[in-house]
Design a protein around this motif. Structure first.
Motif, PDB file in Angstrom:
ATOM      1  N   ASN A 137       0.833  -1.210   0.000  1.00 35.15           N
ATOM      2  CA  ASN A 137       0.000   0.000   0.000  1.00 35.15           C
ATOM      3  C   ASN A 137       0.866   1.260   0.000  1.00 35.15           C
ATOM      4  O   ASN A 137       0.546   2.257  -0.690  1.00 35.15           O
ATOM      5  N   ALA A 138       1.948   1.267   0.761  1.00 34.88           N
ATOM      6  CA  ALA A 138       2.838   2.424   0.788  1.00 34.88           C
ATOM      7  C   ALA A 138       3.483   2.652  -0.577  1.00 34.88           C
ATOM      8  O   ALA A 138       3.632   3.793  -1.035  1.00 34.88           O
ATOM      9  N   ILE A 139       3.868   1.564  -1.243  1.00 35.29           N
ATOM     10  CA  ILE A 139       4.466   1.680  -2.579  1.00 35.29           C
ATOM     11  C   ILE A 139       3.468   2.282  -3.563  1.00 35.29           C
ATOM     12  O   ILE A 139       3.788   3.204  -4.329  1.00 35.29           O
ATOM     13  N   GLU A 140       2.245   1.765  -3.553  1.00 37.13           N
ATOM     14  CA  GLU A 140       1.230   2.251  -4.494  1.00 37.13           C
ATOM     15  C   GLU A 140       0.887   3.711  -4.247  1.00 37.13           C
ATOM     16  O   GLU A 140       0.700   4.486  -5.185  1.00 37.13           O
ATOM     17  N   ARG A 141       0.790   4.100  -2.973  1.00 38.10           N
ATOM     18  CA  ARG A 141       0.501   5.511  -2.667  1.00 38.10           C
ATOM     19  C   ARG A 141       1.623   6.415  -3.177  1.00 38.10           C
ATOM     20  O   ARG A 141       1.371   7.488  -3.746  1.00 38.10           O
ATOM     21  N   SER A 142       2.842   6.000  -2.989  1.00 37.71           N
ATOM     22  CA  SER A 142       3.977   6.836  -3.373  1.00 37.71           C
ATOM     23  C   SER A 142       4.140   6.920  -4.892  1.00 37.71           C
ATOM     24  O   SER A 142       4.541   7.957  -5.423  1.00 37.71           O
ATOM     25  N   LEU A 143       3.858   5.812  -5.570  1.00 40.10           N
ATOM     26  CA  LEU A 143       3.989   5.825  -7.032  1.00 40.10           C
ATOM     27  C   LEU A 143       2.837   6.540  -7.715  1.00 40.10           C
ATOM     28  O   LEU A 143       2.958   6.967  -8.870  1.00 40.10           O
ATOM     29  N   GLY A 144       1.705   6.664  -7.030  1.00 38.23           N
ATOM     30  CA  GLY A 144       0.531   7.278  -7.658  1.00 38.23           C
ATOM     31  C   GLY A 144       0.797   8.684  -8.155  1.00 38.23           C
ATOM     32  O   GLY A 144       0.452   9.043  -9.282  1.00 38.23           O
ATOM     33  N   GLU A 145       1.441   9.507  -7.313  1.00 39.16           N
ATOM     34  CA  GLU A 145       1.727  10.890  -7.708  1.00 39.16           C
ATOM     35  C   GLU A 145       2.700  10.926  -8.880  1.00 39.16           C
ATOM     36  O   GLU A 145       2.537  11.733  -9.810  1.00 39.16           O
ATOM     37  N   ALA A 146       3.708  10.062  -8.871  1.00 44.90           N
ATOM     38  CA  ALA A 146       4.683  10.041  -9.957  1.00 44.90           C
ATOM     39  C   ALA A 146       4.016   9.638 -11.265  1.00 44.90           C
ATOM     40  O   ALA A 146       4.323  10.186 -12.335  1.00 44.90           O
ATOM     41  N   ARG A 147       3.106   8.674 -11.177  1.00 41.75           N
ATOM     42  CA  ARG A 147       2.406   8.248 -12.397  1.00 41.75           C
ATOM     43  C   ARG A 147       1.577   9.388 -12.974  1.00 41.75           C
ATOM     44  O   ARG A 147       1.565   9.620 -14.190  1.00 41.75           O
ATOM     45  N   LEU A 148       0.869  10.094 -12.109  1.00 41.72           N
ATOM     46  CA  LEU A 148       0.058  11.216 -12.578  1.00 41.72           C
ATOM     47  C   LEU A 148       0.925  12.298 -13.216  1.00 41.72           C
ATOM     48  O   LEU A 148       0.553  12.903 -14.227  1.00 41.72           O
ATOM     49  N   ARG A 149       2.093  12.565 -12.617  1.00 41.67           N
ATOM     50  CA  ARG A 149       2.978  13.585 -13.171  1.00 41.67           C
ATOM     51  C   ARG A 149       3.494  13.173 -14.544  1.00 41.67           C
ATOM     52  O   ARG A 149       3.567  13.983 -15.462  1.00 41.67           O
ATOM     53  N   LYS A 150       3.837  11.890 -14.700  1.00 39.52           N
ATOM     54  CA  LYS A 150       4.296  11.408 -15.998  1.00 39.52           C
ATOM     55  C   LYS A 150       3.194  11.510 -17.045  1.00 39.52           C
ATOM     56  O   LYS A 150       3.434  11.909 -18.194  1.00 39.52           O
ATOM     57  N   GLU A 151       1.974  11.144 -16.655  1.00 42.17           N
ATOM     58  CA  GLU A 151       0.866  11.238 -17.604  1.00 42.17           C
ATOM     59  C   GLU A 151       0.611  12.689 -18.002  1.00 42.17           C
ATOM     60  O   GLU A 151       0.337  12.991 -19.172  1.00 42.17           O
ATOM     61  N   LYS A 152       0.721  13.603 -17.021  1.00 42.00           N
ATOM     62  CA  LYS A 152       0.534  15.019 -17.326  1.00 42.00           C
ATOM     63  C   LYS A 152       1.621  15.510 -18.277  1.00 42.00           C
ATOM     64  O   LYS A 152       1.327  16.219 -19.261  1.00 42.00           O
ATOM     65  N   ASP A 153       2.868  15.149 -18.005  1.00 44.44           N
ATOM     66  CA  ASP A 153       3.970  15.573 -18.874  1.00 44.44           C
ATOM     67  C   ASP A 153       3.795  15.013 -20.283  1.00 44.44           C
ATOM     68  O   ASP A 153       4.050  15.718 -21.276  1.00 44.44           O
ATOM     69  N   ALA A 154       3.371  13.749 -20.365  1.00 42.38           N
ATOM     70  CA  ALA A 154       3.161  13.143 -21.686  1.00 42.38           C
ATOM     71  C   ALA A 154       2.039  13.849 -22.433  1.00 42.38           C
ATOM     72  O   ALA A 154       2.119  14.070 -23.649  1.00 42.38           O
ATOM     73  N   LEU A 155       0.959  14.211 -21.708  1.00 43.00           N
ATOM     74  CA  LEU A 155      -0.158  14.903 -22.338  1.00 43.00           C
ATOM     75  C   LEU A 155       0.271  16.280 -22.842  1.00 43.00           C
ATOM     76  O   LEU A 155      -0.090  16.697 -23.949  1.00 43.00           O
ATOM     77  N   VAL A 156       1.049  16.984 -22.035  1.00 41.66           N
ATOM     78  CA  VAL A 156       1.549  18.311 -22.455  1.00 41.66           C
ATOM     79  C   VAL A 156       2.416  18.167 -23.702  1.00 41.66           C
ATOM     80  O   VAL A 156       2.298  18.956 -24.645  1.00 41.66           O
ATOM     81  N   ASP A 157       3.290  17.155 -23.717  1.00 41.04           N
ATOM     82  CA  ASP A 157       4.146  16.938 -24.890  1.00 41.04           C
ATOM     83  C   ASP A 157       3.306  16.657 -26.132  1.00 41.04           C
ATOM     84  O   ASP A 157       3.610  17.166 -27.225  1.00 41.04           O
ATOM     85  N   ARG A 158       2.242  15.844 -25.973  1.00 39.22           N
ATOM     86  CA  ARG A 158       1.386  15.545 -27.123  1.00 39.22           C
ATOM     87  C   ARG A 158       0.655  16.788 -27.616  1.00 39.22           C
ATOM     88  O   ARG A 158       0.485  16.992 -28.820  1.00 39.22           O
ATOM     89  N   MET A 159       0.207  17.629 -26.667  1.00 36.98           N
ATOM     90  CA  MET A 159      -0.488  18.857 -27.056  1.00 36.98           C
ATOM     91  C   MET A 159       0.461  19.810 -27.794  1.00 36.98           C
ATOM     92  O   MET A 159       0.073  20.431 -28.794  1.00 36.98           O
ATOM     93  N   ILE A 160       1.694  19.912 -27.309  1.00 40.87           N
ATOM     94  CA  ILE A 160       2.672  20.769 -27.977  1.00 40.87           C
ATOM     95  C   ILE A 160       2.951  20.258 -29.393  1.00 40.87           C
ATOM     96  O   ILE A 160       2.997  21.028 -30.358  1.00 40.87           O
ATOM     97  N   GLN A 161       3.104  18.944 -29.524  1.00 45.45           N
ATOM     98  CA  GLN A 161       3.368  18.360 -30.834  1.00 45.45           C
ATOM     99  C   GLN A 161       2.179  18.547 -31.763  1.00 45.45           C
ATOM    100  O   GLN A 161       2.341  18.863 -32.948  1.00 45.45           O
TER     101      GLN A 161
END
Length: 526
Positions: free
Chosen positions: A114-138
């Motif tokens: 549970n601690a691992i999943e909680r900690s990775l959740g924010e990182a996953r969201l940040r990666k998805e946001k960065d990927a979405l921004v990159d796609r929008m820029i492209q």
């Protein structure tokens, strides 16, 4: 979601093995291990894990020191702290150093997971946001590129309608080809007396494309002349040809299914981008304009150089096959004629005799000529009877426009009605003469540049625009005795037209498909 790389930093071997074997591997995570803080810091620097499971008390470098070192290096890696000595003071301190969570030893599998999943959740969201921004820029970058390409094609289209001098027009087409493909150089070749002549080019240090008139033996251009197909070429495909480009793209100029020239672009710099299919598609769009311009120019030259007798013959042909409205307008107000065109909504009709090639192979030349005259005369008479403008004949087909030069109420209804009448008349002719042939018809409506093209001594009334290209493609897809049209025509006529939707059709050199209908009938206007 799993597959993330997790670094386990703990001086206890049993604890490391427990985490890896019972928590990480069964849940699909990849793992790295370190036996103390210093080894763990170096592993984090080298491997950039997605998460660190960090023991607090370790030799050589404890957990706090590892966190401080990561912060000093700006390494934003989520950390779960493992400790036997949990307290509020420890929690506050490690959270300030960037820890996302911490667990007290001994811990269960579920607690750690549970601690691992909680900690990775924010990182996953940040990666998805960065990927979405990159796609929008492209996507925005690609959209800006498409807009620029369309603006260039529109500018060339307008130039074609107002310029008949090839020495003025061909360098502009080469310049447009270089702009839309990002190429370093470009050339346009025309077939003249069975020789490949370069008529405009931009090479080396030239600031802009310039006119020329020299024979060329460019192997890639000659290949396109013989094959009639566009190509993307590499340097090794040019053989010993001097100053061959590192990469190149070529497209044929087609007029009535015959190759009359080639448009090509090239890059000499080895590090430059290679060309791709979109570049070839853009070149093909430009070659359509170039072919029309060349054909118009040659027609104007032929008319200008003709004698009085030939002028009278051309005038007689004009009066026989062009709509009476245009003849009357020219004769009544010759001073009102102006070179150029204007945007006008028109309905376009393309018709072609289906089965002509196979039929003509079995018949005598005299019979073939008789059939062509019968069918084309029938089509011309019907177009003019419905007050359409007969734009041109091409082989065994023709193009007509409605709502120009004079405005016509219900022009789309008029065009579809003429198309239905044409199919009915073809059936009647077959019963009389036994040809067994029919028309395939395409009808479309939309804006085009319509007007007079030429000089004060020779004019041609025509239309240029995407609406014409779509109508032609519909006719090519239509079966014998069939009329294909678009949803624009269906909506413009309304409930008076009876159509069957066939689906979407992809059009060459267009990104967007077209919604196609088969016309089954038409009610008269109220």
């Amino acid at each position: 979601m799993s597959g993330e790389l997790i670094l386990v930093v703990d001086d206890g071997e049993e604890n490391r093995e427990f985490v890896v074997e019972y928590i990480l591997e069964p849940n699909g995570y990849r793992s790295l291990v370190a036996r103390d803080g210093r080894e763990g810091l170096q592993s984090a620097i080298d491997n950039r894990p997605d998460l660190i499971l960090l023991d607090l008390q370790m030799p050589r470098m404890n957990g706090r020191e590892v966190l401080q070192a990561l912060a000093e290096r700006g390494m934003d890696i989520p950390v779960v702290l493992m400790t036997f000595h949990g307290s509020e003071e420890i929690a506050i301190e490690v959270y300030r150093l960037g820890v996302k969570d911490y667990v007290k030893k001994p811990y269960s599998v579920d607690e750690m997971l549970n601690a691992i999943e909680r900690s990775l959740g924010e990182a996953r969201l940040r990666k998805e946001k960065d990927a979405l921004v990159d796609r929008m820029i492209q996507a925005n970058r690609e959209l800006q590129q498409r807009v620029q390409e369309l603006n260039i094609l529109y500018r060339i289209g307008k130039t074609v309608t107002s310029t008949v001098e090839l020495n003025d027009l061909l360098p502009q087409i080469v310049d447009a080809a270089i702009q839309v493909t990002g190429a370093e150089e470009g050339s346009i070749f025309l077939l003249e007396d069975d020789k490949l002549i370069c008529r405009a080019e931009k090479r080396g240090s030239m600031a802009r494309p310039e006119t020329t008139h020299r024979e060329s033996n460019d192997p890639a251009a000659l290949h396109v002349i013989h094959s009639g197909k566009e190509i993307i070429a590499r340097q090794d495909q040019f053989g010993d040809y001097p100053n061959s480009p590192h990469s190149a793209a070529y497209a044929p100029l087609l007029m009535r299914n015959h190759v009359i020239g080639v448009l090509g672009v090239g890059n000499h710099t080895p590090s430059s981008d290679t060309f791709h299919k979109n570049d070839v598609a853009l070149l093909s769009a430009l070659t359509d304009y170039a072919a029309i311009a060349v054909d118009n120019s040659r027609n104007f030259i032929a008319i200008r150089e003709a004698g009085n007798q030939e002028k009278e013959q051309i005038r007689g042909t004009f009066e026989r096959f062009v709509a009476p409205t245009i003849v009357e307008k020219v004769l009544a107000n010759p001073d009102d004629l102006e070179v150029g065109g204007s945007r006008t909504e028109i309905t376009v009709l393309f018709a072609d005799i289906r089965g002509y090639t196979a039929w003509s192979e079995k018949e005598s030349p005299e019979r073939v000529v008789e059939m062509l005259n019968d069918y084309l005369s029938l089509a011309a008479e019907l177009v003019m009877a419905w007050e359409g403008t007969l734009d041109k004949f091409f082989g065994d087909g023709l193009m007509a426009i409605f709502n120009a030069p004079e405005p016509q109420a219900h022009h789309s209804h008029r065009a579809v009605d003429a198309a239905l009448a044409l199919l009915k008349a073809a059936e009647d002719m077959n019963r009389q003469k036994g040809y067994g042939l029919s028309y395939s018809v395409g009808v479309n409506v939309g804006e085009a540049v319509v007007g007079y093209i030429g000089t004060d001594r020779a004019l041609n009334y025509t239309a240029i625009g995407d609406v014409i290209n779509i109508a032609k493609r519909l006719q090519e897809r239509a079966a014998p005795g069939q009329i294909l049209t678009t949803d624009k025509v269906i909506h413009k006529i309304g409930g008076l037209v009876h159509g069957q939707k066939l689906g979407d059709m992809k059009i060459r050199n267009r990104q967007n498909s077209v919604s196609v209908y088969k016309v089954k009938g038409l009610d008269p206007l109220p």
